[in-house]
Design a protein around this motif. Structure first.
Motif, PDB file in Angstrom:
ATOM      1  N   TYR A   1       0.821  -1.215   0.000  1.00 13.99           N
ATOM      2  CA  TYR A   1       0.000   0.000   0.000  1.00 13.99           C
ATOM      3  C   TYR A   1       0.854   1.264   0.000  1.00 13.99           C
ATOM      4  CZ  TYR A   1      -4.147  -2.713   1.489  1.00 13.99           C
ATOM      5  OH  TYR A   1      -5.183  -3.589   1.589  1.00 13.99           O
ATOM      6  N   GLY A   2       2.067   1.183   0.550  1.00 16.27           N
ATOM      7  CA  GLY A   2       2.920   2.361   0.656  1.00 16.27           C
ATOM      8  C   GLY A   2       2.837   3.009   2.019  1.00 16.27           C
ATOM      9  N   GLU A   3       1.736   2.785   2.700  1.00 16.91           N
ATOM     10  CA  GLU A   3       1.590   3.206   4.087  1.00 16.91           C
ATOM     11  C   GLU A   3       0.595   2.277   4.759  1.00 16.91           C
ATOM     12  OE1 GLU A   3       0.337   7.310   3.887  1.00 16.91           O
ATOM     13  OE2 GLU A   3      -1.765   6.758   3.891  1.00 16.91           O
ATOM     14  N   LEU A   4       0.746   2.149   6.070  1.00 18.70           N
ATOM     15  CA  LEU A   4      -0.111   1.247   6.830  1.00 18.70           C
ATOM     16  C   LEU A   4      -0.696   1.974   8.025  1.00 18.70           C
ATOM     17  CD1 LEU A   4       2.034  -2.009   7.008  1.00 18.70           C
ATOM     18  CD2 LEU A   4      -0.099  -1.704   5.781  1.00 18.70           C
ATOM     19  N   GLU A   5      -1.952   1.677   8.296  1.00 14.46           N
ATOM     20  CA  GLU A   5      -2.617   2.162   9.500  1.00 14.46           C
ATOM     21  C   GLU A   5      -2.520   1.042  10.530  1.00 14.46           C
ATOM     22  OE1 GLU A   5      -7.135   2.884  10.552  1.00 14.46           O
ATOM     23  OE2 GLU A   5      -6.415   4.287   9.019  1.00 14.46           O
ATOM     24  N   LEU A   6      -1.793   1.305  11.615  1.00 16.19           N
ATOM     25  CA  LEU A   6      -1.569   0.305  12.656  1.00 16.19           C
ATOM     26  C   LEU A   6      -2.264   0.721  13.939  1.00 16.19           C
ATOM     27  CD1 LEU A   6       2.232  -0.276  12.007  1.00 16.19           C
ATOM     28  CD2 LEU A   6       0.314  -1.615  11.147  1.00 16.19           C
ATOM     29  N   PRO A   7      -2.767  -0.256  14.717  1.00 19.27           N
ATOM     30  CA  PRO A   7      -3.516   0.087  15.930  1.00 19.27           C
ATOM     31  C   PRO A   7      -2.614   0.624  17.040  1.00 19.27           C
ATOM     32  CG  PRO A   7      -3.176  -2.275  15.826  1.00 19.27           C
ATOM     33  CD  PRO A   7      -2.657  -1.705  14.532  1.00 19.27           C
ATOM     34  N   ARG A   8      -3.222   1.466  17.867  1.00 21.14           N
ATOM     35  CA  ARG A   8      -2.546   1.994  19.056  1.00 21.14           C
ATOM     36  C   ARG A   8      -3.237   1.439  20.289  1.00 21.14           C
ATOM     37  NH1 ARG A   8      -1.527   8.418  18.181  1.00 21.14           N
ATOM     38  NH2 ARG A   8       0.590   8.099  17.418  1.00 21.14           N
ATOM     39  N   PRO A   9      -2.490   1.229  21.360  1.00 23.54           N
ATOM     40  CA  PRO A   9      -3.130   0.820  22.617  1.00 23.54           C
ATOM     41  C   PRO A   9      -4.184   1.847  23.026  1.00 23.54           C
ATOM     42  CG  PRO A   9      -0.749   0.574  22.773  1.00 23.54           C
ATOM     43  CD  PRO A   9      -1.031   1.298  21.479  1.00 23.54           C
ATOM     44  N   GLY A  10      -5.326   1.350  23.479  1.00 24.14           N
ATOM     45  CA  GLY A  10      -6.415   2.221  23.891  1.00 24.14           C
ATOM     46  C   GLY A  10      -7.328   2.644  22.769  1.00 24.14           C
ATOM     47  N   GLY A  11      -7.027   2.241  21.545  1.00 25.79           N
ATOM     48  CA  GLY A  11      -7.854   2.597  20.397  1.00 25.79           C
ATOM     49  C   GLY A  11      -7.157   3.616  19.524  1.00 25.79           C
ATOM     50  N   GLY A  12      -7.704   3.845  18.378  1.00 25.62           N
ATOM     51  CA  GLY A  12      -7.077   4.754  17.437  1.00 25.62           C
ATOM     52  C   GLY A  12      -5.975   4.060  16.666  1.00 25.62           C
ATOM     53  N   SER A  13      -5.305   4.840  15.841  1.00 25.54           N
ATOM     54  CA  SER A  13      -4.280   4.247  14.995  1.00 25.54           C
ATOM     55  C   SER A  13      -3.190   5.258  14.682  1.00 25.54           C
ATOM     56  CB  SER A  13      -4.902   3.727  13.690  1.00 25.54           C
ATOM     57  OG  SER A  13      -5.456   4.806  12.959  1.00 25.54           O
ATOM     58  N   VAL A  14      -2.126   4.759  14.136  1.00 24.90           N
ATOM     59  CA  VAL A  14      -1.020   5.567  13.647  1.00 24.90           C
ATOM     60  C   VAL A  14      -0.738   5.102  12.224  1.00 24.90           C
ATOM     61  CG1 VAL A  14       0.734   4.005  14.596  1.00 24.90           C
ATOM     62  CG2 VAL A  14       1.334   6.383  14.115  1.00 24.90           C
ATOM     63  N   THR A  15      -0.410   6.036  11.343  1.00 18.31           N
ATOM     64  CA  THR A  15      -0.105   5.692   9.962  1.00 18.31           C
ATOM     65  C   THR A  15       1.395   5.815   9.753  1.00 18.31           C
ATOM     66  OG1 THR A  15      -2.270   6.490   9.226  1.00 18.31           O
ATOM     67  CG2 THR A  15      -0.564   6.266   7.542  1.00 18.31           C
ATOM     68  N   LEU A  16       1.986   4.754   9.228  1.00 17.59           N
ATOM     69  CA  LEU A  16       3.425   4.712   8.962  1.00 17.59           C
ATOM     70  C   LEU A  16       3.667   4.408   7.495  1.00 17.59           C
ATOM     71  CD1 LEU A  16       4.683   2.541  11.965  1.00 17.59           C
ATOM     72  CD2 LEU A  16       4.705   5.027  11.782  1.00 17.59           C
ATOM     73  N   GLY A  17       4.705   4.995   6.929  1.00 15.06           N
ATOM     74  CA  GLY A  17       5.124   4.644   5.581  1.00 15.06           C
ATOM     75  C   GLY A  17       5.634   3.215   5.579  1.00 15.06           C
ATOM     76  N   SER A  18       5.280   2.443   4.546  1.00 11.49           N
ATOM     77  CA  SER A  18       5.669   1.029   4.522  1.00 11.49           C
ATOM     78  C   SER A  18       6.557   0.672   3.339  1.00 11.49           C
ATOM     79  CB  SER A  18       4.421   0.136   4.536  1.00 11.49           C
ATOM     80  OG  SER A  18       3.634   0.355   3.390  1.00 11.49           O
ATOM     81  N   ARG A  19       7.074   1.662   2.634  1.00 15.63           N
ATOM     82  CA  ARG A  19       8.002   1.383   1.535  1.00 15.63           C
ATOM     83  C   ARG A  19       9.371   1.078   2.128  1.00 15.63           C
ATOM     84  NH1 ARG A  19       5.501   0.630  -3.101  1.00 15.63           N
ATOM     85  NH2 ARG A  19       3.988   2.220  -3.616  1.00 15.63           N
ATOM     86  N   VAL A  20       9.811  -0.174   1.959  1.00 15.71           N
ATOM     87  CA  VAL A  20      11.106  -0.603   2.483  1.00 15.71           C
ATOM     88  C   VAL A  20      11.822  -1.363   1.379  1.00 15.71           C
ATOM     89  CG1 VAL A  20      12.272  -2.033   4.212  1.00 15.71           C
ATOM     90  CG2 VAL A  20      10.212  -0.779   4.840  1.00 15.71           C
ATOM     91  N   THR A  21      13.027  -0.931   1.059  1.00 18.61           N
ATOM     92  CA  THR A  21      13.818  -1.627   0.048  1.00 18.61           C
ATOM     93  C   THR A  21      14.519  -2.822   0.674  1.00 18.61           C
ATOM     94  OG1 THR A  21      15.847  -0.369   0.437  1.00 18.61           O
ATOM     95  CG2 THR A  21      14.274   0.545  -1.178  1.00 18.61           C
TER      96      THR A  21
END
Length: 185
Positions: free
Chosen positions: A76-96
């Motif tokens: 996808y190029g970025e991922l939405e990952l869960p955070r403790p307590g709810g909500g999420s954080v979006t991180l770039g997922s492009r890795v060579t």
């Protein structure tokens, strides 16, 4: 090193992504991360195993509500990952491959590289962070079949699964519904 790259090296070494690990309890994960969204049945005629997702983390749980596998679609190029307590954080997922190998080597990880004759554009890095638990990082040198190969392999997806959980006990139908489909087969 990106935050996502640090998560990948942690996943390869420990077999966990935060509290998400093979055998983790669905109700405990829901209490920690908030309710997942229903990803649907894995098999058309059976409720279990069943998919649930927290953001872009795709999980499969068996009937006894234990995590059987998870997948991170890095393409996808970025991922939405869960955070403790709810909500999420979006991180770039492009890795060579170069970045990934440097981080894995620096972390002291060992792995087996698996290639398939019929998939020349793909290579898989296999890790065994615990007995009967596997982590697989899939790299590819093209984003689609229609594109020519690129010079550098990129991370396509990361997966976690285990072998030891053979058979789930039948759910106790005398208990109230646990909210995850206990009344369903």
């Amino acid at each position: 090193m990106t935050d996502f790259l640090a998560l990948l090296t942690g996943l390869a070494g420990t077999g966990s992504l935060g509290e998400l690990r093979y055998g983790a309890s669905l109700p405990e994960l829901a209490a920690h991360y908030g309710d997942p969204w229903d990803g649907g049945r894995i098999h058309r005629d059976d409720r279990w195993p069943h998919g649930f997702n927290w953001g872009d983390v795709l999980t499969v749980f068996c009937r006894c509500r234990q995590l059987h596998s998870l997948s991170l679609p890095a393409w996808y190029g970025e991922l939405e990952l869960p955070r403790p307590g709810g909500g999420s954080v979006t991180l770039g997922s492009r890795v060579t491959e170069t970045e990934l190998m440097a981080a894995l080597t620096a972390s002291g990880h060992t792995w087996q590289t698996v290639t398939y004759e019929n998939l020349p554009y793909q290579k898989n890095l296999m890790f065994s962070p615990a007995e009967e638990v596997r982590v697989e990082l899939v790299l590819t040198n093209r984003e689609t079949y229609d594109e020519p190969p690129s010079e550098e392999f990129m991370l396509y997806k990361a997966m976690l699964w285990g072998y030891e959980h053979v058979e789930c006990p039948e759910p106790d139908r005398t208990l109230p519904d646990d909210g995850w489909g206990a009344g369903d087969r």
